[in-house]
Design a protein around this motif. Sequence first.
Motif, PDB file in Angstrom:
ATOM      1  N   VAL A 182       0.869  -1.179   0.000  1.00 18.62           N
ATOM      2  CA  VAL A 182       0.000   0.000   0.000  1.00 18.62           C
ATOM      3  C   VAL A 182       0.904   1.228   0.000  1.00 18.62           C
ATOM      4  O   VAL A 182       1.599   1.510   0.977  1.00 18.62           O
ATOM      5  N   THR A 183       0.907   1.962  -1.109  1.00 15.01           N
ATOM      6  CA  THR A 183       1.933   2.970  -1.363  1.00 15.01           C
ATOM      7  C   THR A 183       1.317   4.307  -1.736  1.00 15.01           C
ATOM      8  O   THR A 183       0.414   4.369  -2.575  1.00 15.01           O
ATOM      9  N   THR A 184       1.812   5.373  -1.125  1.00 16.95           N
ATOM     10  CA  THR A 184       1.515   6.741  -1.553  1.00 16.95           C
ATOM     11  C   THR A 184       2.825   7.392  -1.958  1.00 16.95           C
ATOM     12  O   THR A 184       3.808   7.336  -1.207  1.00 16.95           O
ATOM     13  N   LEU A 185       2.855   7.997  -3.132  1.00 22.98           N
ATOM     14  CA  LEU A 185       4.070   8.675  -3.569  1.00 22.98           C
ATOM     15  C   LEU A 185       4.374   9.871  -2.666  1.00 22.98           C
ATOM     16  O   LEU A 185       3.457  10.521  -2.149  1.00 22.98           O
ATOM     17  N   ALA A 216       4.150   3.665  10.218  1.00 21.87           N
ATOM     18  CA  ALA A 216       3.482   4.869   9.723  1.00 21.87           C
ATOM     19  C   ALA A 216       2.042   4.606   9.303  1.00 21.87           C
ATOM     20  O   ALA A 216       1.186   5.489   9.392  1.00 21.87           O
ATOM     21  N   GLY A 217       1.758   3.394   8.833  1.00 21.13           N
ATOM     22  CA  GLY A 217       0.428   3.102   8.329  1.00 21.13           C
ATOM     23  C   GLY A 217      -0.541   2.593   9.377  1.00 21.13           C
ATOM     24  O   GLY A 217      -1.759   2.576   9.135  1.00 21.13           O
ATOM     25  N   LYS A 218      -0.044   2.203  10.556  1.00 21.05           N
ATOM     26  CA  LYS A 218      -0.921   1.542  11.526  1.00 21.05           C
ATOM     27  C   LYS A 218      -2.087   2.414  11.991  1.00 21.05           C
ATOM     28  O   LYS A 218      -3.213   1.912  12.135  1.00 21.05           O
ATOM     29  N   PRO A 219      -1.900   3.719  12.280  1.00 21.04           N
ATOM     30  CA  PRO A 219      -3.064   4.520  12.692  1.00 21.04           C
ATOM     31  C   PRO A 219      -4.188   4.510  11.660  1.00 21.04           C
ATOM     32  O   PRO A 219      -5.377   4.470  12.028  1.00 21.04           O
ATOM     33  N   LEU A 220      -3.849   4.546  10.374  1.00 24.95           N
ATOM     34  CA  LEU A 220      -4.872   4.466   9.339  1.00 24.95           C
ATOM     35  C   LEU A 220      -5.595   3.133   9.405  1.00 24.95           C
ATOM     36  O   LEU A 220      -6.834   3.085   9.391  1.00 24.95           O
TER      37      LEU A 220
END
Length: 240
Positions: A182-185, A216-220
């Motif tokens: 799961v990637t955001t530029l 970094a992604g865990k809160p989301l």
Amino acid sequence: MTATASDALDLATGNARFLLSVLARTRGQDYREHRGFAVMTGSRLVRVLVLGPDPSAADLAEIGRLVAGAPDQVVVEDPYSVVDGSPWGLTSRPLPVMIRPPAPLPESHLEVTPVVTPEQVAVAERVIIDGFPLPGFTAGETFTPALLDVAGVRLFLVQRDGDVAGACMSVVDNGIGGLYWVTTLPAHRSQGVGRALMHGVLGGADVPYTLSSATAGKPLYDSLGFEAVASATWWTRPEG
């Protein structure tokens, strides 16, 4: 870990096992399964997945041999955190394994597009290589157009302000879904791109989904209803 969490971890591991076999097949790489682990071997990468909480001494010896013979990149994914990779010269990183039951989500506020052409595969591959990142990989060898023919495997792109802003892979097999890369530029981060991507992919899902989360992604993922069921250990060879 409760029985429910244990079952969820087994489902997540089974999904990762299926993906590893798919990646090997579509890349033209070798894939083999042993009693306690699966391995994909390429020209620059050895990728091992531990399949259960009790690998045998023979399994561990074979993994050590594979790591020692790896020419470049090494990844040993241990969902059960039972393997010690430090004697093989590897360093560890804990990642929570999370699961989310099927549940509705608001419609994505950004355009989320399923990948259906070889050209879109190349775009998604470039986004993930650049944004994740995937060290040691170059365009054309990570995700190939052959993925388009694999049932249950889909890549997705998300756009923001007319530009491609992110991507991910969804894998559904044996009644369980998995989210990967799961990637955001970088230019589009902190703009709700990841959330929009998740809404677009998960909103209509009718199966549970699992993933391994970076810090970094865990809160989301927490906010979307994912729950941690275990802490996996990822072993990699130090760079340099």
